[in-house]
Scaffold this motif. Sequence first.
Motif, PDB file in Angstrom:
ATOM      1  N   ASP A   1      -7.678 152.183  30.798  1.00  0.00           N
ATOM      2  CA  ASP A   1      -8.500 151.656  29.727  1.00  0.00           C
ATOM      3  C   ASP A   1      -9.875 152.596  29.685  1.00  0.00           C
ATOM      4  N   MET A   2     -10.190 153.239  28.624  1.00  0.00           N
ATOM      5  CA  MET A   2     -11.393 154.030  28.714  1.00  0.00           C
ATOM      6  C   MET A   2     -12.697 153.014  28.923  1.00  0.00           C
ATOM      7  N   ASN A   3     -12.542 151.781  28.605  1.00  0.00           N
ATOM      8  CA  ASN A   3     -13.811 150.890  28.897  1.00  0.00           C
ATOM      9  C   ASN A   3     -13.899 150.960  30.488  1.00  0.00           C
ATOM     10  N   GLU A   4     -13.041 151.073  31.167  1.00  0.00           N
ATOM     11  CA  GLU A   4     -13.199 151.145  32.729  1.00  0.00           C
ATOM     12  C   GLU A   4     -13.978 152.376  33.039  1.00  0.00           C
ATOM     13  N   ILE A   5     -13.421 153.284  32.530  1.00  0.00           N
ATOM     14  CA  ILE A   5     -14.175 154.701  33.079  1.00  0.00           C
ATOM     15  C   ILE A   5     -15.690 154.458  32.494  1.00  0.00           C
ATOM     16  N   VAL A   6     -15.894 154.102  31.148  1.00  0.00           N
ATOM     17  CA  VAL A   6     -17.400 153.750  30.671  1.00  0.00           C
ATOM     18  C   VAL A   6     -18.122 153.115  31.635  1.00  0.00           C
ATOM     19  N   GLU A   7     -17.560 151.980  32.076  1.00  0.00           N
ATOM     20  CA  GLU A   7     -18.260 150.906  33.019  1.00  0.00           C
ATOM     21  C   GLU A   7     -18.438 151.520  34.161  1.00  0.00           C
ATOM     22  N   PHE A   8     -17.683 152.406  34.804  1.00  0.00           N
ATOM     23  CA  PHE A   8     -17.568 153.142  36.133  1.00  0.00           C
ATOM     24  C   PHE A   8     -18.919 153.842  35.990  1.00  0.00           C
ATOM     25  N   MET A   9     -18.934 154.676  34.762  1.00  0.00           N
ATOM     26  CA  MET A   9     -20.136 155.853  34.525  1.00  0.00           C
ATOM     27  C   MET A   9     -21.431 155.152  34.491  1.00  0.00           C
ATOM     28  N   LYS A  10     -21.367 153.955  33.939  1.00  0.00           N
ATOM     29  CA  LYS A  10     -22.645 153.210  33.633  1.00  0.00           C
ATOM     30  C   LYS A  10     -23.204 152.697  35.004  1.00  0.00           C
ATOM     31  N   ASN A  11     -22.408 152.175  36.062  1.00  0.00           N
ATOM     32  CA  ASN A  11     -22.691 151.533  37.067  1.00  0.00           C
ATOM     33  C   ASN A  11     -23.022 152.514  38.268  1.00  0.00           C
ATOM     34  N   ASN A  12     -22.426 153.585  38.091  1.00  0.00           N
ATOM     35  CA  ASN A  12     -22.757 154.723  39.129  1.00  0.00           C
ATOM     36  C   ASN A  12     -23.834 155.725  38.556  1.00  0.00           C
ATOM     37  N   LYS A  13     -24.335 155.541  37.394  1.00  0.00           N
ATOM     38  CA  LYS A  13     -25.290 156.428  36.750  1.00  0.00           C
ATOM     39  C   LYS A  13     -24.895 157.720  36.885  1.00  0.00           C
ATOM     40  N   MET A  14     -23.852 158.121  36.292  1.00  0.00           N
ATOM     41  CA  MET A  14     -23.312 159.378  36.245  1.00  0.00           C
ATOM     42  C   MET A  14     -23.780 159.958  34.903  1.00  0.00           C
ATOM     43  N   ASN A  15     -25.125 160.509  35.309  1.00  0.00           N
ATOM     44  CA  ASN A  15     -25.776 161.499  34.375  1.00  0.00           C
ATOM     45  C   ASN A  15     -25.185 162.709  34.295  1.00  0.00           C
ATOM     46  N   GLU A  16     -25.061 163.458  33.147  1.00  0.00           N
ATOM     47  CA  GLU A  16     -24.451 164.784  32.671  1.00  0.00           C
ATOM     48  C   GLU A  16     -23.144 164.725  33.078  1.00  0.00           C
ATOM     49  N   VAL A  17     -22.437 163.688  33.031  1.00  0.00           N
ATOM     50  CA  VAL A  17     -20.806 163.690  33.156  1.00  0.00           C
ATOM     51  C   VAL A  17     -20.497 163.287  31.725  1.00  0.00           C
ATOM     52  N   THR A  18     -19.368 163.752  31.097  1.00  0.00           N
ATOM     53  CA  THR A  18     -18.789 163.727  29.910  1.00  0.00           C
ATOM     54  C   THR A  18     -17.500 163.055  29.979  1.00  0.00           C
ATOM     55  N   LEU A  19     -17.345 161.909  29.321  1.00  0.00           N
ATOM     56  CA  LEU A  19     -15.979 161.312  29.303  1.00  0.00           C
ATOM     57  C   LEU A  19     -15.479 162.119  27.933  1.00  0.00           C
ATOM     58  N   GLN A  20     -14.158 162.442  28.069  1.00  0.00           N
ATOM     59  CA  GLN A  20     -13.350 162.946  26.554  1.00  0.00           C
ATOM     60  C   GLN A  20     -12.083 162.444  26.804  1.00  0.00           C
ATOM     61  N   ILE A  21     -11.659 162.422  25.565  1.00  0.00           N
ATOM     62  CA  ILE A  21     -10.368 162.057  25.205  1.00  0.00           C
ATOM     63  C   ILE A  21      -9.538 163.253  24.704  1.00  0.00           C
ATOM     64  N   GLN A  22      -8.067 163.200  24.809  1.00  0.00           N
ATOM     65  CA  GLN A  22      -7.421 164.261  24.414  1.00  0.00           C
ATOM     66  C   GLN A  22      -7.263 164.102  22.953  1.00  0.00           C
ATOM     67  N   LEU A  23      -8.032 164.941  22.223  1.00  0.00           N
ATOM     68  CA  LEU A  23      -8.174 164.683  20.655  1.00  0.00           C
ATOM     69  C   LEU A  23      -6.879 164.968  19.789  1.00  0.00           C
ATOM     70  N   HIS A  24      -6.253 165.749  20.505  1.00  0.00           N
ATOM     71  CA  HIS A  24      -4.721 166.143  19.861  1.00  0.00           C
ATOM     72  C   HIS A  24      -3.812 165.033  19.921  1.00  0.00           C
ATOM     73  N   LYS A  25      -3.931 164.103  20.965  1.00  0.00           N
ATOM     74  CA  LYS A  25      -3.186 162.985  21.104  1.00  0.00           C
ATOM     75  C   LYS A  25      -3.473 161.726  19.996  1.00  0.00           C
ATOM     76  N   VAL A  26      -4.635 161.909  19.726  1.00  0.00           N
ATOM     77  CA  VAL A  26      -4.931 161.069  18.463  1.00  0.00           C
ATOM     78  C   VAL A  26      -4.703 161.301  17.134  1.00  0.00           C
ATOM     79  N   ILE A  27      -4.709 162.423  16.786  1.00  0.00           N
ATOM     80  CA  ILE A  27      -4.620 163.106  15.545  1.00  0.00           C
ATOM     81  C   ILE A  27      -2.860 162.978  15.399  1.00  0.00           C
ATOM     82  N   TRP A  28      -2.209 163.504  16.280  1.00  0.00           N
ATOM     83  CA  TRP A  28      -0.900 163.903  16.236  1.00  0.00           C
ATOM     84  C   TRP A  28      -0.004 162.942  17.194  1.00  0.00           C
ATOM     85  N   HIS A  29       1.077 162.795  17.059  1.00  0.00           N
ATOM     86  CA  HIS A  29       1.980 162.039  18.072  1.00  0.00           C
ATOM     87  C   HIS A  29       1.925 162.739  19.575  1.00  0.00           C
TER      88      HIS A  29
END
Length: 221
Positions: free
Chosen positions: A187-215
């Motif tokens: 769950d991407m919420n878990e990743i965001v919470e992990f980043m917040k809890n660990n103050k992960m500055n300058e780290v980017t969460l990305q999703i695979q955009l092509h898997k959202v647009i297409w099958h």
Amino acid sequence: MFKVVEKFISINGEGRLSGQLAVFIRFAGCNLDCSFCDTRWANEKDVDYELMTKEDIYKYIKFTKVKNITLTGGEPLLQERIMELLEYLSKDEYLLVEIETNGSIDLKKFSRIEKNRPKFTMDYKLMSSNMEDKMVIDNFKYLNKNDTVKFVVGTIDDLNKAKYLIDKYELTNKTNVYLSPVFGEIDMNEIVEFMKNNKMNEVTLQIQLHKVIWHPDKKGV
């Protein structure tokens, strides 16, 4: 000659150029077998491929009139004479060439291309991939701010290991650092919470955009 299983225009689904047009050249074959591989078909021994010279590939790229080029696979750096192709493409300063590599190939010699060096988007395969023992840690030395290291995370244990490596090797000072969730596994919420809890500055969460647009299993996108 290079074994090309796909060539097409789409948008970059990941990385710093996510959402921008790119020409994709997908090569056959890989030396890993990741648990979450989404291009396993391209790694089969009997996969259909087109044999192309470096001139053929360049001609196709120029025909598209798209400047972002993504060399992918499989593992593109396994192709025989790949260095010749990279040096050949680097002569055209209009092109922005990106290599998607799986983290198991030593990047030292490729990093020494002097003129218009291709940009590396290097995966680091974590525990849930079952391939972490194949990663070349020394590759962190050869990444710079034009490159990207992508940690593919499927579990909280993966996130903990990614943070350990980011801190130990001071990766945010050297290169661009991305966390990429295994599609459907965390769950991407878990990743965001992990980043917040660990103050992960300058780290980017990305999703695979092509898997959202297409099958998620669609080819050629």
